[in-house]
Design a protein around this motif. Structure first.
Motif, PDB file in Angstrom:
ATOM      1  N   GLU A   1       0.834  -1.203   0.000  1.00 56.13           N
ATOM      2  CA  GLU A   1       0.000   0.000   0.000  1.00 56.13           C
ATOM      3  C   GLU A   1       0.870   1.256   0.000  1.00 56.13           C
ATOM      4  OE1 GLU A   1      -2.109  -3.467   1.142  1.00 56.13           O
ATOM      5  OE2 GLU A   1      -0.343  -2.573   2.124  1.00 56.13           O
ATOM      6  N   ASP A   2       2.009   1.202   0.700  1.00 59.66           N
ATOM      7  CA  ASP A   2       2.928   2.346   0.705  1.00 59.66           C
ATOM      8  C   ASP A   2       3.494   2.596  -0.698  1.00 59.66           C
ATOM      9  OD1 ASP A   2       2.617   2.747   3.449  1.00 59.66           O
ATOM     10  OD2 ASP A   2       4.261   1.375   3.941  1.00 59.66           O
ATOM     11  N   TRP A   3       3.867   1.520  -1.385  1.00 58.72           N
ATOM     12  CA  TRP A   3       4.394   1.669  -2.737  1.00 58.72           C
ATOM     13  C   TRP A   3       3.351   2.311  -3.649  1.00 58.72           C
ATOM     14  CZ3 TRP A   3       9.213   1.312  -4.464  1.00 58.72           C
ATOM     15  CH2 TRP A   3      10.152   0.577  -3.719  1.00 58.72           C
ATOM     16  N   LEU A   4       2.099   1.858  -3.541  1.00 57.31           N
ATOM     17  CA  LEU A   4       1.047   2.393  -4.404  1.00 57.31           C
ATOM     18  C   LEU A   4       0.790   3.866  -4.087  1.00 57.31           C
ATOM     19  CD1 LEU A   4      -1.012   1.882  -6.603  1.00 57.31           C
ATOM     20  CD2 LEU A   4      -2.617   1.103  -4.835  1.00 57.31           C
ATOM     21  N   ALA A   5       0.763   4.219  -2.812  1.00 60.81           N
ATOM     22  CA  ALA A   5       0.534   5.614  -2.431  1.00 60.81           C
ATOM     23  C   ALA A   5       1.657   6.512  -2.943  1.00 60.81           C
ATOM     24  CB  ALA A   5       0.410   5.721  -0.909  1.00 60.81           C
ATOM     25  N   LYS A   6       2.885   6.048  -2.845  1.00 61.56           N
ATOM     26  CA  LYS A   6       4.017   6.839  -3.336  1.00 61.56           C
ATOM     27  C   LYS A   6       3.973   6.958  -4.862  1.00 61.56           C
ATOM     28  CE  LYS A   6       7.081   5.739   0.533  1.00 61.56           C
ATOM     29  NZ  LYS A   6       7.353   7.138   0.937  1.00 61.56           N
ATOM     30  N   ALA A   7       3.493   5.907  -5.536  1.00 57.75           N
ATOM     31  CA  ALA A   7       3.381   5.969  -6.992  1.00 57.75           C
ATOM     32  C   ALA A   7       2.330   6.994  -7.415  1.00 57.75           C
ATOM     33  CB  ALA A   7       3.042   4.596  -7.548  1.00 57.75           C
ATOM     34  N   VAL A   8       1.223   7.059  -6.677  1.00 51.48           N
ATOM     35  CA  VAL A   8       0.176   8.037  -6.992  1.00 51.48           C
ATOM     36  C   VAL A   8       0.710   9.457  -6.864  1.00 51.48           C
ATOM     37  CG1 VAL A   8      -2.042   8.957  -6.204  1.00 51.48           C
ATOM     38  CG2 VAL A   8      -1.713   6.490  -6.377  1.00 51.48           C
ATOM     39  N   ALA A   9       1.614   9.686  -5.907  1.00 54.11           N
ATOM     40  CA  ALA A   9       2.160  11.033  -5.679  1.00 54.11           C
ATOM     41  C   ALA A   9       3.345  11.354  -6.592  1.00 54.11           C
ATOM     42  CB  ALA A   9       2.598  11.157  -4.215  1.00 54.11           C
ATOM     43  N   TYR A  10       3.812  10.395  -7.355  1.00 48.84           N
ATOM     44  CA  TYR A  10       5.006  10.582  -8.192  1.00 48.84           C
ATOM     45  C   TYR A  10       4.734  11.560  -9.330  1.00 48.84           C
ATOM     46  CZ  TYR A  10       8.348   9.324 -11.933  1.00 48.84           C
ATOM     47  OH  TYR A  10       9.267   9.354 -12.940  1.00 48.84           O
ATOM     48  N   GLU A  11       5.680  12.463  -9.550  1.00 53.58           N
ATOM     49  CA  GLU A  11       5.624  13.392 -10.677  1.00 53.58           C
ATOM     50  C   GLU A  11       7.000  13.474 -11.306  1.00 53.58           C
ATOM     51  OE1 GLU A  11       4.285  17.170  -9.341  1.00 53.58           O
ATOM     52  OE2 GLU A  11       2.242  16.505  -8.893  1.00 53.58           O
TER      53      GLU A  11
END
Length: 539
Positions: free
Chosen positions: A487-497
């Motif tokens: 879940e942490d990986w997915l959340a960080k991916a959503v915030a990636y720019e």
């Protein structure tokens, strides 16, 4: 009395042999010519062994199995050659016969230029393994000429000995010359010929040198049949010199254009434009290392390199990055697009690879990007502790093997010392993630886990269910005790720019390749500097 009679008889035979040699005509004095023949044959033998590795590498890699096969085959050939040469020289102590044998060896070496590629291709198609394949190919290509050169020393000793009392000194002198020739051949082939010429050209050069010396030291008039046989062989050698093309690792496929070709001590590098697929490929022998689109902005076609950007999820603020293994420089190029102020070191053991990355694959140049020709482990050892925010390991030898000294617990512990807190090591391996071909993945995952507090694995095409097939597996080791959940990986991916061509949607797709369920790894081998058998593992 019987012993005395035997000695007198042997001495008489030797004297008759030398009398026959004096009646023959040669371009060089017999004694000097024989020594030169021994010296050059020793040099050519070792040159053939070393260049043999470059002939086999495009098909069987450059593993310990290839070198073990070559060394074993050449030792077998020498043993057989010593035995045959000793017996033959006693029955037919003729310089013309010896020189004819070496002319035949030269012709066989030219033949390798013709049959090398089809032989190796056929053995690959017959699905011989990485252990038996190089041994069989080496036996077909190198055994006969090596046996011929193994016959030289006992033959030369028989011809050069004037009395039984001088056998020891004669044998010592000639074996010393043979060994000196082997040293010269090893150094010349390794440090001069391979960096500057292709395998086919080197083979022709070695065979030509052997043929020239055999002709220059030929004792004309010492045997009509031998001379006639030599003339036929000499014609074959001449045809080889002028009529054969270079041995190539592989012919270009239709619709392809060769952009650049370089021989180095480490690789045969070729840059090929594939018009049909609209891509430029970097090849080490017949293996594709990197590929980019022909059209600007020249995005990578080696999709696994996009997974390097996963490093921005646990460590969004990468200020200093180290890439070990340049390939086509596509990773450093993407990171420079992401942040032009990032300091990037690109390390590769082969300077030519770095040059090609810049000339042909558009790796940026500037004060923030340093291209360094060095061994990856040596460079890491000499770097300051805590200097890098991310280290990327993507170093492969010919055949897709990672050098063993870059896969050990000690090396990964060294990498962790060079990472800042929260820093990331990303490593690319070729492996399945389950089944018989998963040993590399299991061992690398286990070994990284000995050096880092947490390791995560992303397998390309994992979403398609191809877990038991070989693929690129990206191992991400994080220098932090704060564990990352899926879940942490997915959340960080959503915030990636990122302003680079690797956008948010691509990174979110890659996160879905995270392996959340791992196979049991109780049998995994822990790689250490003392024991790291990666070359014995299939993938």
């Amino acid at each position: 009395m019987a012993a005395q009679h035997t000695t007198d008889s042997s001495t008489t035979d030797l004297s008759l042999t030398r009398t026959a040699q004096r009646k023959a005509f040669s371009l060089l004095p017999p004694s000097l010519g024989l020594k030169l023949l021994v010296l050059v044959s020793g040099a050519v033998l070792m040159g053939l062994e070393i260049v043999g590795s470059r002939i086999l590498a495009p098909y069987f890699g450059n593993s310990v199995f290839v070198w073990g096969s070559l060394i074993s085959l050449f030792l077998i050939a020498l043993s057989v050659g010593y035995y045959i040469g000793g017996g033959l020289s006693d029955r037919y102590p003729s310089r013309a016969l010896l020189n004819t044998i070496l002319l035949a060896v030269a012709a066989l070496m030219f033949l390798i230029v013709i049959i090398g590629q089809p032989v190796c291709d056929a053995i690959l198609r017959a699905k011989f393994g990485e252990k038996s394949g190089p041994f069989l190919a080496g036996a077909i290509l190198f055994l006969l000429p090596s046996i011929g050169m193994g016959m030289v020393s006992p033959f030369a000793i028989r011809l050069a000995t004037s009395t039984v009392a001088s056998v020891g000194k004669t044998a010592g002198t000639l074996y010393a010359l043979s060994t000196l020739g082997s040293i010269l051949g090893t150094m010349l082939t390794t440090f001069v010929l391979i960096p500057n010429f292709g395998a086919g050209a080197i083979l022709k050069g070695l065979a030509g040198a052997l043929a020239i010396v055999a002709i220059a030291t030929f004792q004309f008039g010492s045997g009509g049949a031998a001379i006639r046989g030599s003339a036929v062989i000499l014609a074959a050698v001449a045809a080889g010199i002028f009529g054969l093309g270079d041995l190539r690792a592989a012919s270009l496929p239709p619709g392809s254009e060769l952009v650049r070709e370089i021989n180095t001590p480490y690789h045969h590098i070729s840059v090929i434009d594939n018009k049909l697929d609209s891509q430029r490929e970097l090849k080490f022998d017949r293996f594709t290392e990197s590929a980019i689109e022909l059209s600007p902005p020249h995005r990578t076609k080696s999709l696994y390199t996009n997974y390097f950007n996963l490093a921005f999820l646990p460590q969004p603020k990468i200020r200093r990055a180290l890439f070990i293994g340049a390939g086509g420089g596509v990773g450093p190029k993407a990171f420079h697009e992401h942040d032009p102020t990032m300091e990037i070191d690109v390390v590769d053991i082969d300077q030519a690879v770095l040059d090609v990355a810049r000339m042909d694959f558009y790796m940026p140049e500037g004060e923030n990007i340093r291209a360094i020709a060095a061994d990856g482990r040596t460079f890491v050892r000499n770097s300051p502790d805590g200097h890098y925010d991310a280290i990327f390991l993507d170093a492969f030898t010919i055949g897709g093997r990672i050098p063993f000294h870059l896969v050990t617990r000690e090396f990964f512990q060294l990498c962790r010392q060079k990472l800042a807190p929260g820093g990331v090591l990303v490593m690319n391996v070729n492996s399945a993630v389950r089944g018989e071909n998963a040993r590399i993945f299991e061992s690398m995952y286990t070994t990284l886990g000995e050096a880092f507090p947490q390791v995560h694995a992303f397998a390309l095409y994992h979403q398609l269910g191809l877990r038991d097939q070989s693929t690129n597996v990206m191992l991400v080791a994080v220098n932090s005790d704060q564990k990352l959940s899926p879940e942490d990986w997915l959340a960080k991916a959503v915030a990636y720019e990122s302003p680079s061509h690797i956008g948010n949607a691509e990174v979110r797709r890659m996160v879905n390749d995270l392996l959340t369920t791992l196979p049991p790894m109780k049998q995994a081998t822990l790689f250490t500097d003392d024991y790291a058998p990666i070359e014995t593992m299939s993938f």
